[in-house]
Design an enzyme around this catalytic site. Structure first.
Site, mmCIF file in Angstrom:
data_model
loop_
_atom_site.group_PDB
_atom_site.id
_atom_site.type_symbol
_atom_site.label_atom_id
_atom_site.label_comp_id
_atom_site.label_asym_id
_atom_site.label_seq_id
_atom_site.Cartn_x
_atom_site.Cartn_y
_atom_site.Cartn_z
ATOM 1 N N TYR A 20 60.472 5.956 20.072
ATOM 2 C CA TYR A 20 61.639 6.146 19.201
ATOM 3 C C TYR A 20 62.105 4.778 18.733
ATOM 4 C CZ TYR A 20 66.317 7.903 17.898
ATOM 5 O OH TYR A 20 67.476 8.249 17.224
ATOM 6 N N TYR A 174 67.959 18.159 24.348
ATOM 7 C CA TYR A 174 67.959 16.818 24.955
ATOM 8 C C TYR A 174 69.381 16.322 25.190
ATOM 9 C CZ TYR A 174 67.494 11.824 25.569
ATOM 10 O OH TYR A 174 67.597 10.548 26.088
ATOM 11 N N HIS A 175 70.183 16.319 24.134
ATOM 12 C CA HIS A 175 71.522 15.746 24.245
ATOM 13 C C HIS A 175 72.469 16.638 25.033
ATOM 14 C CE1 HIS A 175 69.641 13.819 20.730
ATOM 15 N NE2 HIS A 175 70.234 12.755 21.204
ATOM 16 N N LYS A 543 87.537 6.618 19.469
ATOM 17 C CA LYS A 543 86.135 6.318 19.184
ATOM 18 C C LYS A 543 86.044 5.819 17.745
ATOM 19 C CE LYS A 543 82.519 8.162 20.690
ATOM 20 N NZ LYS A 543 82.113 6.989 21.482
ATOM 21 N N ASP A 547 79.812 6.284 16.076
ATOM 22 C CA ASP A 547 79.180 6.668 17.339
ATOM 23 C C ASP A 547 79.724 8.012 17.800
ATOM 24 O OD1 ASP A 547 78.066 6.770 19.909
ATOM 25 O OD2 ASP A 547 79.734 5.614 20.752
ATOM 26 N N HIS A 549 78.431 9.738 20.501
ATOM 27 C CA HIS A 549 78.194 10.002 21.925
ATOM 28 C C HIS A 549 79.546 9.928 22.635
ATOM 29 C CE1 HIS A 549 74.008 8.954 20.832
ATOM 30 N NE2 HIS A 549 73.701 9.784 21.808
#
Length: 673
Positions: A20, A174-175, A543, A547, A549
């Protein structure tokens, strides 16, 4: 002498090996890709930067500090040409991690392939294109659920008809794991998303009944593999079993090949540690075994993170190390010479059956709620993830769940790999953003402006109707439209979406029993509030930038709430101006900023300066994220009260430190409890 008598067996073909990668500019990323291919990588996995993923051009205010940080900026057809220069797309298998803007990036990719003279029907690869997990965990969503599902549907039906070897969606669990999902939740939420997507595709009327199998055969998945590799391997077998049942019973797919569970994997990146980062190598190997050991549940493509991703951006050498791990397993071991080595194991079968039973029950519950999209909009899925993540963090803090080098076996020899932390990772030139913005302006000046505007007008018209959006998107690509322009044209019609945070509804994960660390922090919070004049201490969790996450920010918000703070958390994607305005309006006692994308060097000083201009520079600012040591020193010198990185895993301790900083800023004596 035969292979059998010589002790050698015929080997299966290895999985696709990817890294990646992408950063800075299209040119720099192209050079990296060609080097990786020369080293034996067998497919490409493109990381796009956050402005590209969220539909902003590099000159947008929200893109500041984010351009080229966590991936490559692709703003228009010229960037895509340079990204794949001298890489024949007709012979390449390319994975593109892109979701809200997936249709746009696929259009650019197709046009570049056409310019190379490729047969478009031969193109192979994957666009992630799973918007549900963006709402839940990664935060690069743009549009509301209904139009987002339409974009996905239009793209799937287009590729089935025009790019038949392309995987138009990678249902991505995945996340979800990184956001706290248990194996049962990971399976159930991903499968429920797949059902929502297939229901929408078949309800659109764009695919004849007899071609349903072709659609199902192109659906792929992208999963996470954690370090509990036996459980993770069983999870993959359970995934395949449920997918086979769903596609046969719900959609009537008779061909077993079309029902095959096809998935790629990246092993757990956020599970890598900043403390004793050399331990990440064995974590990566164990996690890779989870998705390669079982032949019947083996990944079709694997990409591994680098050992130092918890420290910052990996260097090309670090990525090469991860590629070599795959190559040693595939080419030196005898793994690929055997049938499934777990067949007949009653232990494995019992675990798989348990996962199937529990995941199927959770899928049924989601269906009762109205399906995956309804469960997103109601906040159910997000609150479940925040809760399970909080429970896992509590187990780590208590020592029940052990992480070597973090909460157990912490003593260590000096690490030669990180002796010079500033050279142990790669850094992006801070002047890169200005060059990318200048190149974007040159592109706009040079293009046929009339054609670009006509293409955007046509796109809005189709979006307002019911037609397939892919042809209009392709014309935008050919006309020189930019990523931001394409996205804003659709924003004008579809609007934008702010996903539920899941914080307010998350249950208490750590009890504040007498004598517990949280009880001590609660007393500090209450006493400090009393000394400051009553009411409750107020913490703004912000935040800034793009981003998405938000896992760490959410866990800080939940624990601060449980410690007695009044928490102001408005979710992701805020400008420094919005954060400061909220801090002033809510009269907060502390501002906590969370950034994992590397944009802290630009955005944190901006927040500090705006607080000073607003006359509230006595409010302490604390920062958390993946922040290299040199950057941490610079932030502290600029006026940040404290910097927290992944090594600071004790959330209750962090909340206690925040109270200490509030007391210091208000000239109160240090309080020990």
């Amino acid at each position: 002498m035969t292979q059998e008598t010589s002790g050698r067996r015929a080997k299966d073909r290895p999985w696709l090996m990817r890294t990646y990668a992408g950063h800075s500019t299209a040119e720099a990323s192209n050079a990296l890709y060609r080097r990786n291919l020369d080293k034996g990588q067998t497919g490409l996995s493109v990381a796009f930067d956050l402005p590209t993923q969220t539909g902003y051009d590099p000159d947008h205010v929200l893109a500041r500090g984010e351009v080229g940080r966590v991936g490559v900026p692709v703003s228009h057809l010229g960037d895509m040409r340079r990204l794949f220069q001298d890489i024949p797309l007709e012979r390449m298998n390319t994975s593109m991690t892109i979701n809200a803007t997936a249709m746009w990036l696929l259009a650019l990719y197709q046009v570049v392939a056409e310019e190379q003279g490729a047969d478009v029907t031969a193109l192979q690869g994957t666009t992630q294109n799973d918007i549900v997990k963006e709402y839940l965990s990664r935060g690069t969503h743009v549009f509301p659920p209904v139009p987002s599902l339409r974009l996905t549907t239009d793209m799937i039906t287009y590729t089935v008809n025009h790019i038949p070897k392309w995987n138009p969606i990678n249902i991505c669990s995945y996340h979800l794991q990184e956001a706290g999902a248990t194996p049962v939740q990971e399976i159930a939420y991903a499968m429920s998303t797949a059902v929502a997507v297939l229901d929408a595709v078949f309800a659109s009327g764009q695919v004849p009944e007899e071609r349903r199998g072709e659609v199902v055969a192109r659906i792929s998945f992208f999963v996470n593999a954690g370090v509990r590799f036996v459980e993770e391997m069983c999870k993959m077998r359970a995934f395949g079993r449920i997918w086979d049942t769903v596609t046969r019973e719900r959609y009537g797919i008779e061909d077993a090949k079309q029902r095959r569970f096809r998935y790629g994997v990246q092993v757990n990146s956020l599970g890598l540690t900043e403390a004793q980062p050399e331990n990440n190598v064995q974590r990566i190997v164990l996690e890779m075994l989870a998705v390669t050991l079982s032949k019947d549940a083996r990944a079709r493509a694997v990409q591994l993170p680098a050992w130092n991703e918890a420290l910052g951006l990996p260097r090309p050498w670090d990525q090469q190390w991860s590629l070599r791990i795959q190559q040693v397993l595939a080419h030196e071991s005898d793994l690929l010479e055997y049938e499934d080595i777990f067949d007949g194991s009653h232990v494995i079968e019992a675990k798989v059956e348990e996962l199937v039973r529990l995941a199927t029950a959770e899928m049924a519950h989601i269906e009762e709620l109205g399906g995956a999209m309804a469960a997103v909009e109601s906040g159910y899925l997000k609150s479940q993830l925040v809760s399970s993540h909080a429970e896992r963090r509590a187990r780590i803090e208590s020592g029940e769940e052990k992480i070597v080098g973090v909460n157990v076996y912490e003593s260590t020899e000096p690490n030669p790999l990180t002796a010079d932390l500033d050279t142990a990772i790669m850094t992006v030139d801070p002047d890169n953003e200005a060059r990318v913005v200048a190149a974007l302006h040159d592109w706009r000046v040079a293009r046929d402006e009339r054609r670009a505007q006509e293409a955007l007008t046509a796109l809005r018209s189709v979006a307002a109707g019911t037609g397939n959006l892919m042809p209009a998107t392709l014309e935008c690509a050919r006309a020189g439209v930019t990523t931001g322009e394409w996205s804003w044209a659709l924003r004008d019609v579809f609007g934008e979406f702010r996903a539920p945070t899941g914080v307010s509804s998350a249950p208490v994960a750590v009890a504040a029993e007498a004598g517990s660390p949280l009880a001590g922090v609660r007393r500090k919070v209450a006493e400090t509030a009393k000394e400051l004049g009553g009411g409750r201490l107020r913490l703004l969790v912000g935040k800034p930038g793009l981003d998405g996450h938000s896992n760490g920010a959410e866990q800080i918000a939940v624990r601060a709430r449980d410690a007695g703070f009044e928490v102001v958390y408005q979710g992701i994607r805020l400008t420094p101006e919005q954060i400061v305005s909220a801090a002033v309006a809510e009269d907060v006692h502390c501002v906590g900023l969370s950034i994992l994308s590397g944009s802290h060097a630009a955005l944190v000083p901006d927040v500090l300066q705006r607080l000073r201009r607003a006359g509230v520079d006595d409010i302490p600012v604390v920062v958390g994220g993946i922040i290299p040591s040199a950057d941490a020193k610079a932030l502290l010198a600029a006026g940040v009260a404290a910097v927290f990185t992944p090594k600071d895993f004790g959330i209750t301790e962090i909340i206690g430190r925040i109270v200490d900083e509030i007391r210091l800023a208000n000239k109160l004596e240090k309080l020990e409890v």
